[in-house]
Design a protein around this motif. Sequence first.
Motif, PDB file in Angstrom:
ATOM      1  N   TYR A   1       0.822  -1.212   0.000  1.00 57.65           N
ATOM      2  CA  TYR A   1       0.000   0.000   0.000  1.00 57.65           C
ATOM      3  C   TYR A   1       0.857   1.264   0.000  1.00 57.65           C
ATOM      4  CZ  TYR A   1      -3.487  -3.407   1.553  1.00 57.65           C
ATOM      5  OH  TYR A   1      -4.313  -4.508   1.661  1.00 57.65           O
ATOM      6  N   ALA A   2       0.567   2.188  -0.905  1.00 57.17           N
ATOM      7  CA  ALA A   2       1.285   3.455  -0.958  1.00 57.17           C
ATOM      8  C   ALA A   2       1.083   4.252   0.328  1.00 57.17           C
ATOM      9  CB  ALA A   2       0.818   4.265  -2.170  1.00 57.17           C
ATOM     10  N   GLU A   3      -0.096   4.165   0.908  1.00 57.64           N
ATOM     11  CA  GLU A   3      -0.389   4.891   2.144  1.00 57.64           C
ATOM     12  C   GLU A   3       0.523   4.431   3.281  1.00 57.64           C
ATOM     13  OE1 GLU A   3      -4.182   5.438   5.248  1.00 57.64           O
ATOM     14  OE2 GLU A   3      -4.428   4.352   3.352  1.00 57.64           O
ATOM     15  N   VAL A   4       0.732   3.145   3.376  1.00 53.97           N
ATOM     16  CA  VAL A   4       1.601   2.602   4.416  1.00 53.97           C
ATOM     17  C   VAL A   4       3.058   2.940   4.109  1.00 53.97           C
ATOM     18  CG1 VAL A   4       2.367   0.494   5.570  1.00 53.97           C
ATOM     19  CG2 VAL A   4      -0.035   0.751   4.887  1.00 53.97           C
ATOM     20  N   ALA A   5       3.448   2.839   2.849  1.00 50.73           N
ATOM     21  CA  ALA A   5       4.810   3.188   2.463  1.00 50.73           C
ATOM     22  C   ALA A   5       5.119   4.643   2.801  1.00 50.73           C
ATOM     23  CB  ALA A   5       5.001   2.946   0.965  1.00 50.73           C
ATOM     24  N   ASP A   6       4.176   5.526   2.519  1.00 50.68           N
ATOM     25  CA  ASP A   6       4.360   6.952   2.804  1.00 50.68           C
ATOM     26  C   ASP A   6       4.581   7.174   4.300  1.00 50.68           C
ATOM     27  OD1 ASP A   6       4.421   9.737   2.283  1.00 50.68           O
ATOM     28  OD2 ASP A   6       2.307   9.900   2.773  1.00 50.68           O
ATOM     29  N   ALA A   7       3.761   6.524   5.124  1.00 52.70           N
ATOM     30  CA  ALA A   7       3.892   6.674   6.575  1.00 52.70           C
ATOM     31  C   ALA A   7       5.219   6.111   7.068  1.00 52.70           C
ATOM     32  CB  ALA A   7       2.722   5.969   7.271  1.00 52.70           C
ATOM     33  N   ALA A   8       5.618   4.963   6.541  1.00 51.95           N
ATOM     34  CA  ALA A   8       6.863   4.339   6.985  1.00 51.95           C
ATOM     35  C   ALA A   8       8.075   5.183   6.593  1.00 51.95           C
ATOM     36  CB  ALA A   8       6.979   2.931   6.396  1.00 51.95           C
TER      37      ALA A   8
ATOM     38  N   SER B   1       8.126   8.329   6.035  1.00 52.02           N
ATOM     39  CA  SER B   1       8.082   9.585   6.799  1.00 52.02           C
ATOM     40  C   SER B   1       8.606   9.402   8.220  1.00 52.02           C
ATOM     41  CB  SER B   1       6.650  10.126   6.853  1.00 52.02           C
ATOM     42  OG  SER B   1       6.167  10.432   5.564  1.00 52.02           O
ATOM     43  N   ARG B   2       8.560   8.159   8.708  1.00 55.53           N
ATOM     44  CA  ARG B   2       8.932   7.904  10.107  1.00 55.53           C
ATOM     45  C   ARG B   2      10.263   7.164  10.255  1.00 55.53           C
ATOM     46  NH1 ARG B   2       3.583   5.525  12.927  1.00 55.53           N
ATOM     47  NH2 ARG B   2       4.902   5.803  14.809  1.00 55.53           N
ATOM     48  N   GLY B   3      11.055   7.134   9.185  1.00 53.49           N
ATOM     49  CA  GLY B   3      12.412   6.632   9.352  1.00 53.49           C
ATOM     50  C   GLY B   3      12.840   5.468   8.487  1.00 53.49           C
ATOM     51  N   PHE B   4      11.907   4.790   7.814  1.00 53.84           N
ATOM     52  CA  PHE B   4      12.318   3.699   6.929  1.00 53.84           C
ATOM     53  C   PHE B   4      12.993   4.270   5.687  1.00 53.84           C
ATOM     54  CE2 PHE B   4       9.734   1.109   9.652  1.00 53.84           C
ATOM     55  CZ  PHE B   4      10.273  -0.174   9.529  1.00 53.84           C
ATOM     56  N   ASP B   5      13.849   3.454   5.053  1.00 60.20           N
ATOM     57  CA  ASP B   5      14.661   3.915   3.932  1.00 60.20           C
ATOM     58  C   ASP B   5      14.205   3.383   2.580  1.00 60.20           C
ATOM     59  OD1 ASP B   5      16.768   5.083   5.749  1.00 60.20           O
ATOM     60  OD2 ASP B   5      17.019   2.952   6.279  1.00 60.20           O
ATOM     61  N   VAL B   6      13.605   2.196   2.580  1.00 63.21           N
ATOM     62  CA  VAL B   6      13.292   1.469   1.345  1.00 63.21           C
ATOM     63  C   VAL B   6      11.899   0.870   1.481  1.00 63.21           C
ATOM     64  CG1 VAL B   6      13.968  -0.490  -0.129  1.00 63.21           C
ATOM     65  CG2 VAL B   6      15.730   0.908   0.976  1.00 63.21           C
ATOM     66  N   VAL B   7      11.229   0.700   0.333  1.00 62.72           N
ATOM     67  CA  VAL B   7       9.939   0.010   0.301  1.00 62.72           C
ATOM     68  C   VAL B   7      10.109  -1.297  -0.464  1.00 62.72           C
ATOM     69  CG1 VAL B   7       7.550   0.081  -0.521  1.00 62.72           C
ATOM     70  CG2 VAL B   7       8.620   2.151   0.402  1.00 62.72           C
ATOM     71  N   ASN B   8       9.569  -2.378   0.084  1.00 65.41           N
ATOM     72  CA  ASN B   8       9.541  -3.672  -0.591  1.00 65.41           C
ATOM     73  C   ASN B   8       8.090  -3.953  -0.963  1.00 65.41           C
ATOM     74  OD1 ASN B   8       9.897  -6.238  -1.552  1.00 65.41           O
ATOM     75  ND2 ASN B   8      10.515  -7.138   0.409  1.00 65.41           N
ATOM     76  N   ASP B   9       7.748  -3.668  -2.228  1.00 66.23           N
ATOM     77  CA  ASP B   9       6.363  -3.766  -2.692  1.00 66.23           C
ATOM     78  C   ASP B   9       6.115  -5.137  -3.294  1.00 66.23           C
ATOM     79  OD1 ASP B   9       3.857  -3.536  -3.760  1.00 66.23           O
ATOM     80  OD2 ASP B   9       4.290  -1.796  -5.021  1.00 66.23           O
ATOM     81  N   ILE B  10       5.446  -6.001  -2.536  1.00 65.08           N
ATOM     82  CA  ILE B  10       5.210  -7.370  -2.993  1.00 65.08           C
ATOM     83  C   ILE B  10       4.087  -7.463  -4.022  1.00 65.08           C
ATOM     84  CG2 ILE B  10       6.080  -8.406  -0.872  1.00 65.08           C
ATOM     85  CD1 ILE B  10       3.132  -8.892  -0.095  1.00 65.08           C
ATOM     86  N   CYS B  11       3.405  -6.356  -4.290  1.00 65.71           N
ATOM     87  CA  CYS B  11       2.350  -6.373  -5.308  1.00 65.71           C
ATOM     88  C   CYS B  11       2.734  -5.588  -6.560  1.00 65.71           C
ATOM     89  CB  CYS B  11       1.037  -5.843  -4.734  1.00 65.71           C
ATOM     90  SG  CYS B  11       0.156  -7.063  -3.739  1.00 65.71           S
ATOM     91  N   GLY B  12       4.016  -5.230  -6.675  1.00 64.82           N
ATOM     92  CA  GLY B  12       4.533  -4.702  -7.934  1.00 64.82           C
ATOM     93  C   GLY B  12       3.802  -3.506  -8.496  1.00 64.82           C
ATOM     94  N   PHE B  13       3.549  -2.492  -7.673  1.00 60.02           N
ATOM     95  CA  PHE B  13       2.884  -1.264  -8.099  1.00 60.02           C
ATOM     96  C   PHE B  13       1.417  -1.487  -8.465  1.00 60.02           C
ATOM     97  CE2 PHE B  13       7.145   0.639  -9.854  1.00 60.02           C
ATOM     98  CZ  PHE B  13       7.687   0.578  -8.581  1.00 60.02           C
ATOM     99  N   ALA B  14       0.790  -2.504  -7.840  1.00 67.31           N
ATOM    100  CA  ALA B  14      -0.659  -2.648  -8.017  1.00 67.31           C
ATOM    101  C   ALA B  14      -1.377  -1.431  -7.452  1.00 67.31           C
ATOM    102  CB  ALA B  14      -1.152  -3.919  -7.333  1.00 67.31           C
ATOM    103  N   ASP B  15      -0.808  -0.838  -6.396  1.00 66.03           N
ATOM    104  CA  ASP B  15      -1.280   0.466  -5.935  1.00 66.03           C
ATOM    105  C   ASP B  15      -0.597   1.496  -6.819  1.00 66.03           C
ATOM    106  OD1 ASP B  15      -1.692   2.932  -4.685  1.00 66.03           O
ATOM    107  OD2 ASP B  15      -1.703   2.035  -2.678  1.00 66.03           O
TER     108      ASP B  15
END
Length: 394
Positions: free
Chosen positions: A103-110, A112-126
């Motif tokens: 989810y882009a919403e969760v990625a944005d929050a993460a 913003s709060r210190g995470f460095d990378v996103v691991n998107d298991i749905c390949g930009f389905a969002d």
Amino acid sequence: MNTVDAAGVPIGDGHPPRIMGVLNVSEESPYDPSVFDDPGEAAAYVDETLIAEGADVVDVGLESANKRFEVLGPEAELERLDTAIAVLESTSRDAVFSIETRYAEVADAALSRGFDVVNDICGFADPEMPAVCREHGAPVVKMASPPDLERPGAVEEVDWAARKGPEWAAAADYVDMVYEALKHNGLTEDTVVDPAFGGWSEAKTLADDRETFRRLREFRGLGQPVLVSINRKNFLKAVAGRETEAALPVSLAATSIAVERGAHVVRTHDVAETRDAALIGHEFARDLARGTDGVAVDRLDVATADEARRHAERLGTDPEVADRVEVLVYEVRGLDGSAERTLAERARAAGAAYAGGSEPGTGLLVGTRTVLATLGTGERRGLPATLLEALPDV
């Protein structure tokens, strides 16, 4: 090949293979050693095990991606994100931290709060995921998936006839589907591609994973670093007849092969051992060169015509150039004098070569796949059936 900068850790050709250790704050995740719900215990595991053993990246999962479990919505993932943030803030931060989410919403929050990378298991389905990652300047791992937030990795369930046309769908194999799924909705410059090993759907077979692994170099044609998640996977366990607990050796053997074939990141629960196996693969991989005078020259890690076609497609060049890439070499034994002379003459006429050895009737036949295929489809008299059957198809 783009180099991706993950919070100061370069990922790509010319850099060491990166190890992604796994931490789960999802109680339903299947691999117990990596599952924690207490932030303090999880932080200790990150520092004392994952980072201490050599993890460059720590991938934090908020839910199990196992198809047997119900998919969590973004609200439920955001609730679990608080635990992940508490873990993050309690560690030494001596690694890059990745959040696994669809989810882009969760990625944005993460992010913003210190995470460095996103691991998107749905390949930009969002569809907002690429924009969120670009806005944060964050790398993103894109796993091959259909455009469906509830079906990660299930590329064979896509209506390929509607997307690519009936002819393409009829001719495509599983690896073609994985490749096209990674291309769908594009790639950011900071994307790491993941060909989705594992049992993501009921239709997928162990043979599908094995063929993807055999053709791993093809994914370099996307021009981005490649991540593999093969730790104790069924397609490896079945080869040696091992259960999960005894499957570390097969995972390590596959890790060395994957890195030698061009993988840049290996996701694993067994960090120390996987790091060593990855370094062995890296040591014996092909040397690639890049210029520093404004001109870049990459020696592409290409072994087959199919791999060359992937690069030709990416660069917009004539795909027929790929036919010049794959040189095949056959050792031939047992020819009589007449057959040896006939083979030498026809090979020379086609643009291939046959060189006899010191022992009569023995030699090497060398040529590109396309040229050698013409030997098997043209005049067949005078050549033994065993030789003709060994030659490649057109």
